[in-house]
Design an enzyme around this catalytic site. Sequence first.
Site, short mmCIF file in Angstrom:
data_model
loop_
_atom_site.label_atom_id
_atom_site.label_comp_id
_atom_site.label_asym_id
_atom_site.label_seq_id
_atom_site.Cartn_x
_atom_site.Cartn_y
_atom_site.Cartn_z
CD GLU A 27 -2.83 1.06 2.50
OE1 GLU A 27 -2.84 0.03 3.22
OE2 GLU A 27 -3.66 1.98 2.62
CG ASN A 72 -7.72 2.20 5.45
OD1 ASN A 72 -8.58 1.39 5.13
ND2 ASN A 72 -7.22 2.27 6.68
CG ASN A 172 -9.29 -1.32 1.58
OD1 ASN A 172 -8.89 -2.47 1.70
ND2 ASN A 172 -9.17 -0.40 2.55
CD GLU A 173 -10.15 -2.60 6.02
OE1 GLU A 173 -10.09 -1.52 6.63
OE2 GLU A 173 -9.47 -3.60 6.34
CE1 TYR A 254 -3.19 -6.40 8.65
CE2 TYR A 254 -5.39 -5.44 8.65
CZ TYR A 254 -4.18 -5.67 8.02
OH TYR A 254 -3.96 -5.18 6.76
CD GLU A 305 -5.94 -4.79 4.09
OE1 GLU A 305 -5.72 -4.45 5.27
OE2 GLU A 305 -6.42 -4.02 3.24
CD GLN A 360 0.31 -2.62 3.80
OE1 GLN A 360 1.11 -2.04 3.08
NE2 GLN A 360 -0.77 -1.98 4.27
O1 AHR Z 1 -2.93 -2.77 6.08
C1 AHR Z 1 -3.19 -1.59 6.78
C2 AHR Z 1 -4.64 -1.15 6.70
O2 AHR Z 1 -5.44 -2.05 7.39
C3 AHR Z 1 -5.24 -1.09 5.32
O3 AHR Z 1 -4.99 0.10 4.68
C4 AHR Z 1 -6.70 -1.25 5.59
O4 AHR Z 1 -7.38 -1.84 4.52
C5 AHR Z 1 -6.75 -2.05 6.87
O5 AHR Z 1 -7.62 -1.48 7.79
#
Ligand code: AHR
Length: 511
Positions: A27, A72, A172-173, A254, A305, A360
């Site tokens: 990103e 994001n 995205n999200e 995450y 992700e 990432q």
């Molecule tokens: O990977 C970091 C961020 O985590 C990304 O930009 C977003 O999609 C997620 O919330």
Amino acid sequence: MKKTSVFADKNFRVGEISPRLYGSFIEHLGRAVYGGIYDPDDPSADENGFRKDVVSLVRELHVPIVRYPGGNFVSGYEWTDGVGPKEKRPARLDLAWHTTETNEFGTDEFVKWCRLAGVEPMLAVNMGTGTVKEAARLVEYCNHAGGTALSDYRRANGAEKPYGVTYWCIGNEMDGPWQIGHLSADDYGKKALEAAKVMRWTNGETDDALSNLHKLKLVVSGSSNHEMDTFPEWDRVVLEHTYGKADYLSMHRYYEYSTSDKRPLEDFFGAADNMAEYIETLEATIEYVRAKYRTRKQVYLSFDEWNVWKQSAPRTEPLWKRAPRLIEDIYTFRDSLVFAGLMNTLLNHCDLVKMGCLAQLVNVIAPITTERGDAFRQSIFYPFKYLANNARGATLRTFSDSDLFENKYGKARSLNEAVCYDAESGSVVVSLVNYAQEAREVSLELRSFGDLEPAEYVEMTNADLGATNGFSHKEDVVPAKKDLPAVKGGTHVSVVLPAMSWSYLKFKTKA
Ligand code: AHR
């Protein structure tokens, strides 16, 4: 000592492992691009400014596909800012990460970098501030041969041949209030449907509903994680709008644990089984929508992700800095155990999870960390490397009598395993995480392969759960080679796993 038996049989499969399960993500965030994959002033930089040391680490990981440019970031990104003569590209405020984006690196540089690193590009389009038209125009810029303003612009920018980008994320999200241009499920579903339709038309395809045969593979935004209040309703609504056009539904997760965390370790170690529950809920959601439309078309899951993320360090870098140090987690040995369990979970759900992107790749929550002139492999690099390079073919169904441990998500298996079989190379790969605080004897019964020969055995264990790698200590947390175990009767293997450890075994079938 704890004793656990694990059975697997060549004929009982979960599904085929898509090579794209081992993808990753870059990103425009912190030093992922600038100072990560791209730094013209780095001693290892090539004529395009790409760091060759990083490329060789990416190749070592065997990453097949990389998602870009966000995250994001993409929800405020105008892709046209990042193409054309560099001196004319505008610097912009990035409102996702409060930095200045200089646009020195954009779509053309990314695709060029992908070719160098041997990875397939996966592009995300902006569904926040972006429009259906802008999304379609990026497809035209990338994939149309020539004879239109945008395709000729790409050619003038140095890419005579179209890029043929197949994988596209539609936003995205979009369920997250933190997203630039956040939408309701209904609004996003409608917009994603139109974007998908027009992107396909731009690619010279029809948009017939309910076909798995499209050339463009489109990922619609699922929930940002399964703790969102709107999960899984968001996913149902989005799928109901887009089922005929989408190929994948995205999922993100995450798992957190900071070094100063006072939470019980079990809550962190429960992550792998919790991730399995998340996947299974979305499998059921897809199945519901599929049944509703009475279609055979299968939408798959793109876990684009996933990682461990400590989420504890407050930002110290000033607002609007170019390429600040953001979210540069240093992973511990403890993190690598959770990480390996998450990989096992992805493998154990490979029938529907056909795409995965480790988030990432470089510097930002990443397996590779750089400074100018140097780089090191984080602890999480190793489970990824071993499995991405070797766990191919199909995942097998396993049966184990592992004990369970209580954690904030419920109960989780204390021995977490995945067994994969690649008929082509004749290899059987076993990945075992022992989450127990004591050693465990594992009795592996690997059936129907004929006689197996041991080929490789490595183990990650460390007396210090908080041990890390760093520039001055690059190999504190690395796997150690073990003596190959005996295979009794061609099928039975007994190994002792240290308390809190990850083990990787590879066997070969006899020709
Ligand atoms: O990977 C970091 C961020 O985590 C990304 O930009 C977003 O999609 C997620 O919330």
